[in-house]
Structure formats: structure tokens, C-alpha cells
Design an enzyme around this catalytic site. Structure first.
Site, PDB file in Angstrom:
ATOM      1  N   THR A  26     -10.391 -50.675 -37.108  1.00 19.44           N
ATOM      2  CA  THR A  26     -11.234 -51.148 -37.801  1.00 19.44           C
ATOM      3  C   THR A  26     -11.789 -52.652 -37.248  1.00 19.44           C
ATOM      4  O   THR A  26     -11.614 -53.722 -38.100  1.00 19.44           O
ATOM      5  CB  THR A  26     -11.319 -51.351 -39.252  1.00 19.44           C
ATOM      6  OG1 THR A  26     -10.019 -52.035 -39.547  1.00 19.44           O
ATOM      7  CG2 THR A  26     -11.111 -49.882 -39.733  1.00 19.44           C
ATOM      8  N   SER A  31      -5.997 -47.642 -42.859  1.00 20.68           N
ATOM      9  CA  SER A  31      -6.395 -48.851 -42.077  1.00 20.68           C
ATOM     10  C   SER A  31      -6.750 -49.792 -43.031  1.00 20.68           C
ATOM     11  O   SER A  31      -7.174 -49.655 -44.188  1.00 20.68           O
ATOM     12  CB  SER A  31      -7.858 -48.515 -41.252  1.00 20.68           C
ATOM     13  OG  SER A  31      -7.446 -47.163 -40.640  1.00 20.68           O
ATOM     14  N   THR A  85      -6.682 -59.889 -50.277  1.00 18.14           N
ATOM     15  CA  THR A  85      -6.189 -61.011 -50.687  1.00 18.14           C
ATOM     16  C   THR A  85      -4.765 -61.514 -50.172  1.00 18.14           C
ATOM     17  O   THR A  85      -4.563 -62.661 -50.011  1.00 18.14           O
ATOM     18  CB  THR A  85      -6.123 -60.658 -52.315  1.00 18.14           C
ATOM     19  OG1 THR A  85      -7.650 -60.155 -52.790  1.00 18.14           O
ATOM     20  CG2 THR A  85      -5.863 -62.158 -53.288  1.00 18.14           C
ATOM     21  N   ASN A 112      -3.480 -60.947 -47.302  1.00 20.21           N
ATOM     22  CA  ASN A 112      -3.623 -61.616 -46.042  1.00 20.21           C
ATOM     23  C   ASN A 112      -4.216 -62.725 -46.216  1.00 20.21           C
ATOM     24  O   ASN A 112      -4.101 -63.820 -45.487  1.00 20.21           O
ATOM     25  CB  ASN A 112      -4.457 -60.674 -45.066  1.00 20.21           C
ATOM     26  CG  ASN A 112      -3.399 -59.470 -44.528  1.00 20.21           C
ATOM     27  OD1 ASN A 112      -2.191 -59.744 -44.648  1.00 20.21           O
ATOM     28  ND2 ASN A 112      -3.931 -58.398 -44.003  1.00 20.21           N
ATOM     29  N   ARG A 159       7.916 -72.489 -57.203  1.00 20.65           N
ATOM     30  CA  ARG A 159       6.477 -72.088 -57.103  1.00 20.65           C
ATOM     31  C   ARG A 159       5.882 -71.831 -56.019  1.00 20.65           C
ATOM     32  O   ARG A 159       4.937 -71.233 -55.725  1.00 20.65           O
ATOM     33  CB  ARG A 159       5.682 -73.083 -58.169  1.00 20.65           C
ATOM     34  CG  ARG A 159       6.299 -73.167 -59.532  1.00 20.65           C
ATOM     35  CD  ARG A 159       5.773 -74.228 -60.407  1.00 20.65           C
ATOM     36  NE  ARG A 159       6.113 -75.573 -59.702  1.00 20.65           N
ATOM     37  CZ  ARG A 159       5.800 -76.783 -59.803  1.00 20.65           C
ATOM     38  NH1 ARG A 159       5.009 -77.143 -60.882  1.00 20.65           N
ATOM     39  NH2 ARG A 159       6.056 -77.858 -59.012  1.00 20.65           N
ATOM     40  N   ALA A 182       4.585 -74.622 -39.215  1.00 20.54           N
ATOM     41  CA  ALA A 182       3.456 -74.965 -38.401  1.00 20.54           C
ATOM     42  C   ALA A 182       3.177 -74.309 -37.183  1.00 20.54           C
ATOM     43  O   ALA A 182       4.400 -74.168 -36.508  1.00 20.54           O
ATOM     44  CB  ALA A 182       3.161 -76.464 -38.449  1.00 20.54           C
ATOM     45  N   CYS A 189      -4.872 -58.649 -38.112  1.00 22.48           N
ATOM     46  CA  CYS A 189      -5.346 -58.520 -39.761  1.00 22.48           C
ATOM     47  C   CYS A 189      -6.026 -59.864 -40.226  1.00 22.48           C
ATOM     48  O   CYS A 189      -6.920 -60.036 -40.926  1.00 22.48           O
ATOM     49  CB  CYS A 189      -4.181 -58.233 -40.386  1.00 22.48           C
ATOM     50  SG  CYS A 189      -3.744 -56.603 -40.577  1.00 22.48           S
TER      51      CYS A 189
HETATM   52  C1  UDX Z   1      -0.163 -59.627 -41.263  1.00 19.73           C
HETATM   53  C2  UDX Z   1       0.662 -59.383 -42.819  1.00 19.73           C
HETATM   54  O1  UDX Z   1       1.630 -60.309 -42.923  1.00 19.73           O
HETATM   55  C3  UDX Z   1       0.933 -58.039 -43.029  1.00 19.73           C
HETATM   56  O2  UDX Z   1       1.600 -57.834 -44.489  1.00 19.73           O
HETATM   57  C4  UDX Z   1      -0.349 -57.178 -42.803  1.00 19.73           C
HETATM   58  O3  UDX Z   1      -0.097 -55.792 -43.219  1.00 19.73           O
HETATM   59  C5  UDX Z   1      -1.066 -57.438 -41.446  1.00 19.73           C
HETATM   60  O4  UDX Z   1      -1.126 -58.803 -41.217  1.00 19.73           O
HETATM   61  P1  UDX Z   1       1.022 -59.678 -38.877  1.00 19.73           P
HETATM   62  O5  UDX Z   1      -0.269 -59.791 -38.371  1.00 19.73           O
HETATM   63  O6  UDX Z   1       1.742 -58.544 -38.092  1.00 19.73           O
HETATM   64  O7  UDX Z   1       1.102 -59.375 -40.426  1.00 19.73           O
HETATM   65  O8  UDX Z   1       1.871 -60.892 -38.693  1.00 19.73           O
HETATM   66  P2  UDX Z   1       2.382 -62.066 -39.703  1.00 19.73           P
HETATM   67  O9  UDX Z   1       3.752 -62.277 -39.515  1.00 19.73           O
HETATM   68  O10 UDX Z   1       1.805 -62.123 -40.977  1.00 19.73           O
HETATM   69  O11 UDX Z   1       1.768 -63.432 -38.682  1.00 19.73           O
HETATM   70  C6  UDX Z   1       0.608 -63.669 -38.602  1.00 19.73           C
HETATM   71  C7  UDX Z   1       0.297 -64.819 -37.785  1.00 19.73           C
HETATM   72  O12 UDX Z   1       0.658 -66.022 -38.292  1.00 19.73           O
HETATM   73  C8  UDX Z   1       1.033 -64.719 -36.452  1.00 19.73           C
HETATM   74  O13 UDX Z   1       0.347 -65.262 -35.429  1.00 19.73           O
HETATM   75  C9  UDX Z   1       2.423 -65.668 -36.714  1.00 19.73           C
HETATM   76  O14 UDX Z   1       2.642 -66.636 -35.444  1.00 19.73           O
HETATM   77  C10 UDX Z   1       1.640 -66.940 -37.741  1.00 19.73           C
HETATM   78  N1  UDX Z   1       2.334 -67.549 -38.579  1.00 19.73           N
HETATM   79  C11 UDX Z   1       3.079 -66.833 -39.673  1.00 19.73           C
HETATM   80  C12 UDX Z   1       2.370 -68.856 -38.500  1.00 19.73           C
HETATM   81  O15 UDX Z   1       1.856 -69.543 -37.739  1.00 19.73           O
HETATM   82  N2  UDX Z   1       3.209 -69.657 -39.372  1.00 19.73           N
HETATM   83  C13 UDX Z   1       4.200 -69.058 -40.507  1.00 19.73           C
HETATM   84  O16 UDX Z   1       4.731 -69.646 -41.015  1.00 19.73           O
HETATM   85  C14 UDX Z   1       3.901 -67.602 -40.329  1.00 19.73           C
END
Ligand code: UDX
Ligand code: ADP
Length: 468
Positions: free
Chosen positions: A96, A135, A226, A228, A264, A272, A280
Site C-alpha cells: 500500500t 497490510s 498510532t 508507528n 515513564r 540517534a 511503514c
Molecule cells: C516498524 C515498526 O517497529 C513495526 O512495529 C511496524 O509493524 C512496521 O514499522 P520497521 O520499519 O521494520 O518496523 O523497523 P523499526 O525497527 O521500527 O525501525 C524503523 C527505522 O527507525 C529504521 O530505519 C531504524 O534504523 C530507525 N530507528 C529505530 C532509529 O533510528 N533509532 C531507534 O532508536 C530505532
């Protein structure tokens, strides 16, 4: 009260969501036949490849699950209609993407693939079905699916459930095996509740019932967006602070540790980075913003949109800093891009920060050498071509994709780490330093390298959230 026992599941879409999710359901429910279908012949052929290293998706632990269930009760094929006909429960796991045309362009989700699936289900079905939206979708899509199904149903009964996927790529199999929660939304009428119970019984084979939440359908859909949005907001929040750290001399990892110990706030998602990517976060926030705007909730829309603005700023800031440090010009200079995937342990590159940093540097006429342990060269070029910033020939002229990390870095003016692959930490950085042009610039977009060590080797080192 009649209980539906599911004997046959079909899943439309054999991608990052459908593939791993169905593999785990099949592994845990050997008495249920699970058929995963896709319009892409190539993708299905890869899922069926006897060499499990050729599965189209790289996820730790996935090949073991596929090895156990494939051919027993897990099947991959292109016969979408046959699978629909046979199944009692059909998962929709098609892509999507954000719309690239018309109303809502660049913001709303493009639901054409979902709508096509709904029409196909209605046209082909010869018995009652439970349709599960898997999806990531904007709120109220289940209602649209229901309307299409009912309009074309020829008197058959369809129930539509929302069962959003919370797995994160790179940890998909363990997230599926041990989810924090499973969310199932359904309509409040008896037929809807019976469908909810049927799906609960599937997950209850391996997930504690206390972790299986059932809600109304809109709560389920909005919870996904929410969740995400909140996760992405945490990353943008710490990234905003990283910019302040670079000016003030505070240490962003120390701050993350200090605030994360507040129960909390909690310690997760405070790393970072050069910016979040993935299929997503951006898409879901854009969906949220679009929905808020369409209800006239301007302040709400602006509030969440800021999470994306901060992410764009972070990627741009990183790229600008490379140019600034390299004496304001990278034209004709070799820069190694280490990592192309949007995070480690996946071959997915959707919305990866690396794409945008690379594009910025290419506009400055840099010569890029890309290395990623899991991403293929064609993917790198396709990602750059998709941006349409320059011609395909030029992308191929300016960018080389190599399979040897040391080749990527040899003779480079600068190295930029853009994905947190574990192997990067174990490289012989002395060797890298010796083989680079001097001064040797090293930019760590993931804060994975030992700052004191690489500085002692002689690198001009820059990391996110540290004053150099
Ligand atoms: C996310 C959600 O976590 C998941 O629950 C949903 O179903 C799909 O989207 P995903 O995109 O697979 O999952 O990866 P995620 O681990 O959430 O990381 C997303 C992005 O954020 C990555 O580029 C990661 O490197 C970045 N990130 C994550 C950071 O830069 N810092 C963090 O502390 C955590
Ligand atoms: P996600 O991350 O949401 O799983 P992917 O792009 O990895 O997204 O996977 C979606 C899959 O859905 C793709 O393999 C695509 O070919 C498939 N697909 C899209 N539309 C249809 C359709 N109408 N019928 C069957 N498969 C489809």
C-alpha cells in the site's frame, strides 16, 4: 453459537509481511493449509527455491521456519483465484505505497492493490469467507473492503477483520513468535465476533491469550498508525536533541541512557541516527496527517507532520556535513557508502536514509562506492532511478556497487556508515585508514564505531550527536 474452525488460509501478497507471517502461522498450525499467492512469478519462484539462501526476503531465522513448513502445509504459488476459492480465511498482505498521483498525492495510501484483491475475492468466492486486512492501511479501509465485498457478493457472507502487523524487519520471526500483543478488530455483530474468535484461536496456539486484544475495527486500524507514529516520534525527538548535542558538547547516547531509565519514558527507540527509514513510519504518519487534514484538524496534522520534517532535516544535515567537512566540495571525490538497507539484518531498502544521503552527494557530483552485505546492486540503482533526480546512465556512471567492503573504502576521501550492520564494527579500521586519502574522513550515521579507537587511528571522525 456456531464456531468456525479454519482449515485453509490463503494470503494474497508474498512480501515482507505476508511471507514471514504465513510461514510462522504454518509452522505453529500444522493442521491448517496455508497458501501464499502473489502476482509476481519471480517472487514465488524465489520462495520455492530449493536453496533457502535464495528466499526473496532476508530475515534471521526465516529459512529454518520455511524449511520446516514448506511442502507440508505451507505453499507458495501464483494461482490467486484457486487459493481464494479453497480458503476459509484470506489475509490481504499486498503493498500500500503512498500515492504518486491525483488527490492525496505524496500523502494518502494508494489502495488500488487492496481494492483489486477485494474485487477478486468477491468475484471468485463460492462460499463464505473471513477477510483479514494485514497490510498497513488508513483508518476505515475495512469498511471499504466490506462495501466492495457486499456489493459483489451474490449473497455470500463476508466478514472483514483488521489484524495489523507489528513485526519489525530484521526481527520478524522472533516478533511473530513472541509478540508484545496481537490486535484483532472486528465488527460488533455476531458474525463479526465469530470471525474474531476464529482468528483468536489461530494465534492462541502459541500466543498467551492475555496478549491477544480484540477491539472494534476502527480502533484496530488507528492503533497501527498510532503505534508507528509514536515510535517514529521518539526517533525524531532524539534526533532533534542530537543536533543540539553537536553544538553544545552534550553526548546524545548519555542523554538517551539518562532519560531512558525513567520508567515513564523507557530505553527503547532512543538511538540517534541519520534518520529513520522503512516502509511503514513515513507512510503511516502521512496517512495520519492526511486523515487529520481531511477532518479539518489542521493542528493535529501539523503536529505529526513535524516528525517527518525532523527526519528529512536529519538526513540532509548528515549529507551537508560531509560536504562541509570535505572542504565544501565532493566533486569527483570517492566516498564509500557503507550500508544501503534501512536498518541491519534486512535486505529491505524502502525509504532508507542511505538513498537520500547518496542522492544529495550525487547532486554534488561525488563518486559513490556502495557496499551492503545483503542488498543487490540492481536494488541500489532502482532506488536511485526511482527518485528521478538524474538519468539512469548517470546513476550507473557515478555509483559503483561492490561485494568487498575494503574495495569500497580503498582510496576514498570519506567513508559514511549508513546502516548499523554488526560486521562494520569488526572491520580492520587500521587497514581502512592506511588505504584512504588523507585526511581520512569517517562519518558514523549510526553511532556504532568506537569513537576513541577510530580517532586514535587518525580518522577525522564525526558521529551523530557529538561535537567533533
Ligand atoms: C516498524 C515498526 O517497529 C513495526 O512495529 C511496524 O509493524 C512496521 O514499522 P520497521 O520499519 O521494520 O518496523 O523497523 P523499526 O525497527 O521500527 O525501525 C524503523 C527505522 O527507525 C529504521 O530505519 C531504524 O534504523 C530507525 N530507528 C529505530 C532509529 O533510528 N533509532 C531507534 O532508536 C530505532
Ligand atoms: P509488504 O512490506 O507490505 O509485505 P511487499 O511489497 O513486500 O509489501 O509485498 C507485497 C506483495 O504483494 C508483492 O510481492 C506484490 O507483488 C504483491 N501483490 C500486490 N498486488 C497483488 C495482487 N492483486 N495479487 C497478488 N499479489 C499482489
Amino acid at each position: 453459537m456456531t464456531e468456525t474452525r479454519i482449515k485453509h488460509i490463503a494470503c494474497i501478497g508474498a512480501g515482507y509481511v505476508g511471507g514471514p507471517t504465513m510461514a510462522v502461522i504454518a509452522q505453529k498450525c500444522p493442521d491448517i493449509k496455508v497458501t501464499v499467492v502473489d502476482i509476481s512469478r519471480e517472487r514465488i519462484a524465489e520462495w520455492n527455491d530449493s536453496n533457502l539462501d535464495n528466499l526473496p526476503i532476508y530475515e534471521p531465522g526465516l529459512k529454518e521456519v520455511v524449511a520446516e513448513a514448506r511442502g507440508r502445509n505451507l505453499f507458495f504459488c501464483t494461482d490467486v483465484e484457486g487459493a481464494i476459492r479453497e480458503a476459509d480465511m484470506i489475509f490481504i498482505s499486498v503493498n500500500t505505497p503512498t500515492k504518486t498521483y491525483g488527490v492525496g498525492k505524496g500523502m494518502a495510501a494508494d489502495l488500488k492493490y487492496v481494492e483489486l484483491c477485494a474485487r477478486q475475492i468477491a468475484n471468485v468466492a463460492t462460499g463464505n469467507k473471513i477477510v483479514v486486512e494485514k497490510s498497513t492501511l488508513p483508518v476505515r479501509t475495512a469498511q471499504s473492503i466490506r462495501t466492495i465485498l457486499d456489493a459483489e457478493s451474490n449473497g455470500l457472507q463476508f466478514q472483514v477483520l483488521s489484524n495489523p502487523e507489528f513485526l519489525a524487519e530484521g526481527t520478524a520471526v522472533s516478533d511473530l513468535l513472541n509478540p508484545d500483543r496481537v490486535l484483532i478488530g472486528g465488527s460488533e455483530e455476531e458474525g463479526g465476533q465469530a470471525a474474531v474468535r476464529a482468528l483468536v484461536e489461530i494465534y492462541a496456539r502459541w500466543v498467551d491469550r492475555s496478549k491477544i486484544l480484540t477491539t472494534n475495527i476502527w480502533s484496530s486500524e488507528l492503533s497501527k498508525l498510532t503505534a508507528n507514529a509514536f515510535l517514529a516520534q521518539r526517533v525524531s525527538s532524539i534526533n532533534a536533541i542530537s543536533a543540539l548535542c553537536e553544538k553544545s558538547g552534550a553526548d546524545v547516547d548519555e542523554i538517551a541512557r539518562a532519560i531512558g531509565m525513567d520508567s515513564r519514558i523507557g530505553p527503547k527507540f532512543l538511538k540517534a541516527s541519520v534518520g529513520f527509514g522503512g516502509s511503514c513510519f513515513q507512510k503511516d504518519i502521512l496517512n495520519l496527517v492526511y486523515i487529520a487534514r481531511s477532518y479539518g484538524l489542521t493542528e493535529v496534522a501539523d503536529y505529526w507532520e513535524q516528525v517527518i520534517s525532523m527526519n528529512d532535516y536529519q538526513k540532509r544535515r548528515f549529507a551537508e556535513n560531509i560536504v562541509n567537512r570535505l572542504f565544501n566540495t565532493v566533486s569527483g571525490k570517492k566516498i564509500a557508502i557503507m550500508g544501503w538497507a534501512f536498518k541491519k539484518d534486512t535486505n529491505d531498502t524502502r525509504e532508507s536514509a542511505a538513498i537520500y544521503v547518496a542522492d544529495y552527494l550525487l547532486n554534488e557530483q561525488a563518486e559513490l562506492w556502495v557496499y551492503d552485505p545483503k542488498v543487490k546492486a540492481e536494488r541500489v540503482y532502482a532506488d536511485l532511478d526511482y527518485l528521478n533526480t538524474r538519468g539512469e546512465d548517470e546513476n550507473r556512471k557515478l555509483v559503483k556497487v561492490v561485494r568487498d567492503p575494503y574495495e569500497a573504502m580503498q582510496g576514498a576521501h570519506a567513508v559514511a556508515v549508513l546502516t548499523e550492520w554488526d560486521e562494520f564494527k569488526a572491520y580492520d579500521w587500521q587497514r581502512v585508514y592506511d588505504d584512504m586519502k588523507k585526511p581520512a574522513f569517517l562519518f558514523d550515521g549510526r553511532n556504532i564505531l568506537d569513537r576513541n579507537k577510530v580517532k586514535a587511528l587518525g580518522f577525522e571522525f564525526e558521529a551523530i550527536g557529538y561535537r567533533s
